[in-house]
Design a protein around this motif. Structure first.
Motif, short mmCIF file in Angstrom:
data_model
loop_
_atom_site.label_atom_id
_atom_site.label_comp_id
_atom_site.label_asym_id
_atom_site.label_seq_id
_atom_site.Cartn_x
_atom_site.Cartn_y
_atom_site.Cartn_z
N LEU A 1 0.83 -1.21 0.00
CA LEU A 1 0.00 0.00 0.00
C LEU A 1 0.86 1.26 0.00
O LEU A 1 0.55 2.24 -0.68
N ALA A 2 1.94 1.24 0.79
CA ALA A 2 2.82 2.41 0.87
C ALA A 2 3.46 2.71 -0.48
O ALA A 2 3.66 3.88 -0.84
N LEU A 3 3.78 1.67 -1.25
CA LEU A 3 4.35 1.88 -2.58
C LEU A 3 3.31 2.44 -3.54
O LEU A 3 3.62 3.28 -4.39
N ARG A 4 2.08 2.00 -3.39
CA ARG A 4 1.02 2.47 -4.29
C ARG A 4 0.57 3.88 -3.96
O ARG A 4 0.21 4.66 -4.86
N PHE A 5 0.55 4.21 -2.67
CA PHE A 5 -0.03 5.48 -2.25
C PHE A 5 0.99 6.26 -1.40
O PHE A 5 0.87 6.33 -0.17
N PRO A 6 2.00 6.84 -2.05
CA PRO A 6 3.06 7.52 -1.31
C PRO A 6 2.60 8.75 -0.55
O PRO A 6 3.31 9.22 0.35
N GLU A 7 1.43 9.29 -0.87
CA GLU A 7 0.95 10.48 -0.18
C GLU A 7 0.29 10.14 1.16
O GLU A 7 -0.02 11.04 1.95
N CYS A 8 0.08 8.85 1.45
CA CYS A 8 -0.54 8.42 2.70
C CYS A 8 0.52 7.87 3.65
O CYS A 8 1.63 7.52 3.23
N GLN A 9 0.16 7.81 4.93
CA GLN A 9 1.05 7.28 5.95
C GLN A 9 0.50 5.95 6.46
O GLN A 9 -0.71 5.84 6.72
N PHE A 10 1.37 4.95 6.62
CA PHE A 10 0.95 3.62 7.03
C PHE A 10 1.69 3.21 8.30
O PHE A 10 2.89 3.49 8.44
N ALA A 11 0.98 2.53 9.18
CA ALA A 11 1.57 2.03 10.42
C ALA A 11 1.34 0.53 10.50
O ALA A 11 0.20 0.06 10.38
N VAL A 12 2.42 -0.23 10.66
CA VAL A 12 2.34 -1.68 10.85
C VAL A 12 2.32 -1.94 12.35
O VAL A 12 3.27 -1.59 13.06
N ILE A 13 1.26 -2.55 12.83
CA ILE A 13 1.07 -2.76 14.27
C ILE A 13 1.02 -4.26 14.55
O ILE A 13 0.17 -4.98 14.01
N ASP A 14 1.92 -4.73 15.40
CA ASP A 14 1.97 -6.15 15.74
C ASP A 14 2.72 -6.30 17.06
O ASP A 14 3.38 -5.36 17.52
N VAL A 15 2.60 -7.49 17.67
CA VAL A 15 3.29 -7.74 18.93
C VAL A 15 4.57 -8.54 18.72
O VAL A 15 5.34 -8.72 19.66
N ASN A 16 4.79 -9.03 17.50
CA ASN A 16 5.97 -9.85 17.21
C ASN A 16 7.13 -8.96 16.81
O ASN A 16 7.19 -8.42 15.70
N GLU A 17 8.08 -8.80 17.72
CA GLU A 17 9.21 -7.90 17.48
C GLU A 17 10.08 -8.36 16.32
O GLU A 17 10.57 -7.55 15.54
N GLN A 18 10.28 -9.67 16.18
CA GLN A 18 11.12 -10.19 15.10
C GLN A 18 10.51 -9.89 13.73
O GLN A 18 11.21 -9.46 12.82
N SER A 19 9.21 -10.11 13.60
CA SER A 19 8.54 -9.82 12.32
C SER A 19 8.61 -8.33 11.99
O SER A 19 8.85 -7.95 10.84
N LEU A 20 8.39 -7.50 12.99
CA LEU A 20 8.46 -6.05 12.77
C LEU A 20 9.86 -5.64 12.32
O LEU A 20 10.02 -4.79 11.45
N GLY A 21 10.87 -6.26 12.92
CA GLY A 21 12.25 -5.95 12.53
C GLY A 21 12.52 -6.34 11.09
O GLY A 21 13.19 -5.60 10.35
N GLN A 22 11.98 -7.48 10.65
CA GLN A 22 12.16 -7.91 9.26
C GLN A 22 11.48 -6.92 8.31
O GLN A 22 12.05 -6.56 7.27
N GLY A 23 10.29 -6.48 8.68
CA GLY A 23 9.57 -5.52 7.84
C GLY A 23 10.28 -4.18 7.78
O GLY A 23 10.36 -3.55 6.71
N GLU A 24 10.79 -3.73 8.91
CA GLU A 24 11.51 -2.45 8.94
C GLU A 24 12.76 -2.51 8.08
O GLU A 24 13.08 -1.55 7.36
N ASP A 25 13.47 -3.62 8.15
CA ASP A 25 14.66 -3.79 7.34
C ASP A 25 14.32 -3.81 5.86
O ASP A 25 15.02 -3.21 5.03
N LEU A 26 13.20 -4.48 5.52
CA LEU A 26 12.77 -4.54 4.13
C LEU A 26 12.38 -3.15 3.62
O LEU A 26 12.75 -2.76 2.50
#
Length: 216
Positions: free
Chosen positions: A147-172
């Motif tokens: 979604l962030a790639l498609r709509f650069p004018e919007c802000q997106f927040a990824v919300i989860d409790v899994n720290e490892q998954s969030l770290g992978q997404g942040e790195d990506l």
């Protein structure tokens, strides 16, 4: 068994299971075919003239892709390539299974969801800009990144409790230089407690209480 131990773990497990089944007098492989659950009368109804008339009268048209989605789709193939490259499993058989799942199931779901969310964002925007979208229970945030790639004018927040998954997404996101997405480790019930406002909540494969929380 010693010879098998040099093979990848998934193959080792399959072969051990096969040996155990044969020692019990069972076929080497478990049959995966499931009995047909639909009743003959249901099949007859689905194939009847009445059913064909109903399908003709209430035809399902494919959803039209929004202009914003079309304009932003250029970056999504790169995301798919990154997701495929970053599959964590090194076992060849398991990797092929995961790659097939990502290509054939999850990626089409992400594309479909992105189209639906795009239409919603266009209706809500009305010249305001800066809409905020929360992807709840998102893991590493595959949907939010698309979604962030498609709509650069919007802000997106990824919300989860899994720290490892969030770290992978942040790195990506960092490697793809996607700057309009953030990653937040917290329970979905805490969303909004800090005073932040979201205009749209989305969830892909949200299960259990996460779905109820998104709707609330």
């Amino acid at each position: 068994l010693q010879d098998l131990m040099v093979h990848p773990p998934s193959q080792f497990r399959r072969e051990c299971a096969s040996i155990a089944r044969q020692l019990q007098g069972l076929p080497p492989r478990r049959a995966r075919a499931k009995p047909m659950r639909i009743l003959p009368r249901d099949v007859a109804l689905l194939e009847s003239d009445r059913s064909r008339r109903l399908r003709a009268a209430f035809a399902v048209e494919p959803a039209a892709t929004s202009a914003a989605a079309v304009a932003g789709q250029a970056g999504t193939p790169a995301l798919l390539k990154r997701l495929l490259k970053n599959l964590p499993c090194l076992d060849p058989d398991e990797r092929r299974r995961r790659e097939a799942y990502l290509r054939q199931k999850k990626w089409p779901q992400i594309q479909w969801m992105a189209d639906q969310v795009g239409e919603i964002l266009e209706r809500l925007d009305q010249g305001r800009g800066g809409l905020r979208v929360a992807d709840v229970g998102a893991g590493r945030g595959d949907l939010a990144l698309a979604l962030a790639l498609r709509f650069p004018e919007c802000q997106f927040a990824v919300i989860d409790v899994n720290e490892q998954s969030l770290g992978q997404g942040e790195d990506l996101a960092m490697r793809m230089k996607v700057r309009n997405v953030t990653f937040e480790r917290r329970d979905v019930r805490q969303v909004g407690e800090g005073g932040e406002e979201y205009h749209v909540f989305v969830g892909l494969h949200a299960c259990g209480g996460v779905t109820d929380a998104i709707l609330d």
